[in-house]
Design a protein around this motif. Structure first.
Motif, short mmCIF file in Angstrom:
data_model
loop_
_atom_site.label_atom_id
_atom_site.label_comp_id
_atom_site.label_asym_id
_atom_site.label_seq_id
_atom_site.Cartn_x
_atom_site.Cartn_y
_atom_site.Cartn_z
N ALA A 195 -9.63 39.47 -25.71
CA ALA A 195 -9.81 39.12 -27.03
C ALA A 195 -10.26 37.34 -27.15
O ALA A 195 -10.95 37.07 -27.89
CB ALA A 195 -8.64 39.37 -27.91
N SER A 196 -9.29 36.81 -26.51
CA SER A 196 -9.36 35.54 -26.43
C SER A 196 -10.63 34.78 -25.70
O SER A 196 -11.06 33.67 -26.05
CB SER A 196 -8.19 34.57 -25.49
N MET A 197 -11.23 35.51 -24.73
CA MET A 197 -12.32 35.05 -24.13
C MET A 197 -13.58 35.29 -25.12
O MET A 197 -14.60 34.68 -24.83
CB MET A 197 -12.52 35.88 -22.79
N SER A 198 -13.57 36.03 -25.89
CA SER A 198 -14.57 36.50 -26.82
C SER A 198 -14.59 35.57 -28.05
O SER A 198 -15.57 35.54 -28.73
CB SER A 198 -14.50 37.81 -27.49
N MET A 199 -13.52 34.66 -28.13
CA MET A 199 -13.46 33.80 -29.33
C MET A 199 -14.44 32.72 -29.44
O MET A 199 -14.84 32.17 -30.15
CB MET A 199 -11.83 33.32 -29.56
N VAL A 200 -14.39 32.11 -28.02
CA VAL A 200 -15.08 30.82 -28.06
C VAL A 200 -16.67 31.00 -28.37
O VAL A 200 -17.28 30.10 -29.18
CB VAL A 200 -15.07 30.18 -26.47
N PRO A 201 -17.09 32.08 -27.76
CA PRO A 201 -18.86 32.28 -28.23
C PRO A 201 -18.88 32.40 -29.89
O PRO A 201 -19.98 32.27 -30.58
CB PRO A 201 -19.22 33.51 -27.48
N SER A 202 -17.88 33.16 -30.48
CA SER A 202 -18.03 33.19 -31.76
C SER A 202 -17.63 32.29 -32.55
O SER A 202 -18.06 32.26 -33.88
CB SER A 202 -16.93 34.48 -32.36
N LEU A 203 -16.98 31.02 -32.31
CA LEU A 203 -16.99 29.96 -32.94
C LEU A 203 -17.84 28.56 -32.64
O LEU A 203 -17.96 27.87 -33.50
CB LEU A 203 -15.26 29.27 -32.48
N LEU A 204 -18.53 28.74 -31.45
CA LEU A 204 -19.33 27.57 -31.14
C LEU A 204 -20.98 28.24 -31.17
O LEU A 204 -21.12 29.23 -30.84
CB LEU A 204 -18.88 26.96 -30.00
N ASP A 205 -21.74 27.05 -31.47
CA ASP A 205 -23.21 27.29 -31.53
C ASP A 205 -23.50 27.18 -29.87
O ASP A 205 -22.78 26.90 -29.12
CB ASP A 205 -23.90 26.27 -31.98
N GLY A 206 -24.57 27.77 -29.62
CA GLY A 206 -25.14 27.87 -28.16
C GLY A 206 -25.08 26.62 -27.36
O GLY A 206 -24.80 26.43 -26.44
N ASP A 207 -25.48 25.32 -28.18
CA ASP A 207 -25.57 24.12 -27.54
C ASP A 207 -24.27 23.66 -27.19
O ASP A 207 -23.92 22.77 -26.19
CB ASP A 207 -26.45 23.03 -28.01
N GLU A 208 -23.11 24.23 -27.76
CA GLU A 208 -21.67 23.54 -27.42
C GLU A 208 -20.77 24.57 -26.79
O GLU A 208 -19.66 24.25 -26.23
CB GLU A 208 -21.15 23.56 -28.76
#
Length: 181
Positions: free
Chosen positions: A140-153
């Motif tokens: 769950a924690s590993m899937s959070m970053v891609p859901s919060l940030l745009d591709g370039d970030e």
């Protein structure tokens, strides 16, 4: 005929230290980052405190190995289930519930430690549950970053999260050593 800087042959973006910290401008990422930093410090404290407690209270290496083995096996099981569960229930909810459960379990473990000589089965039970909920938490924690940030970030965000994990582990282990000493 494409020009020298067409989409196919664009010059790579230059790396800058400032660009690494851009994800911290995202409030939700900053909250996740700070929470994970604090949580990882707490985990590192646990990783030192439990062996110290068991070995200093006559638990012995064999009992410690059993408790840590139970933790590891339960963590693997939780991790296997955690991906599917976070897809079904949303990662944020899984993270919240598992952290609440781990907090309650750590409070109970503290209670057991104040008894001085808890039964091995009780330490195994708490350790198994801590491992299981920790395993549920990971996907769950590993899937959070891609859901919060745009591709370039995203790359910078992943770098910050991994760096914070390493920093928190080192700081937590150091703090635990001081507390135990």
């Amino acid at each position: 005929m494409p020009g020298p800087l067409s989409n196919k042959h664009q010059a790579p973006k230059l790396f800058s230290i400032r660009s690494m910290f851009v994800p911290l401008h995202n409030r939700n990422f900053s909250l996740l980052f700070g929470g994970q930093l604090i949580s990882n410090i707490g985990d590192a404290l646990y990783y030192v405190a439990l062996p110290w407690f068991m070995l200093s209270n006559g638990g012995g290496a064999q009992a410690l190995g059993i408790v840590l083995g139970v933790f590891g096996v339960a963590r693997i099981g939780g991790t296997l289930l955690g991906g599917a569960l976070s897809d079904k229930l949303q990662p944020r909810r899984v993270m919240f519930v598992t952290d609440i459960m781990r907090m309650v379990l750590m409070a109970f473990l503290s209670f057991l430690m104040f008894q001085r000589h808890p039964m091995l089965w009780s330490l195994c039970l708490v350790s198994a549950l801590l491992g299981f909920f920790g395993g549920l938490f990971l996907p769950a924690s590993m899937s959070m970053v891609p859901s919060l940030l745009d591709g370039d970030e995203l790359q910078a965000g992943n770098s910050l999260m991994n760096s914070a994990t390493q920093l928190a582990s080192a700081a937590g282990l150091g703090m635990a050593g001081i507390v135990v000493a």
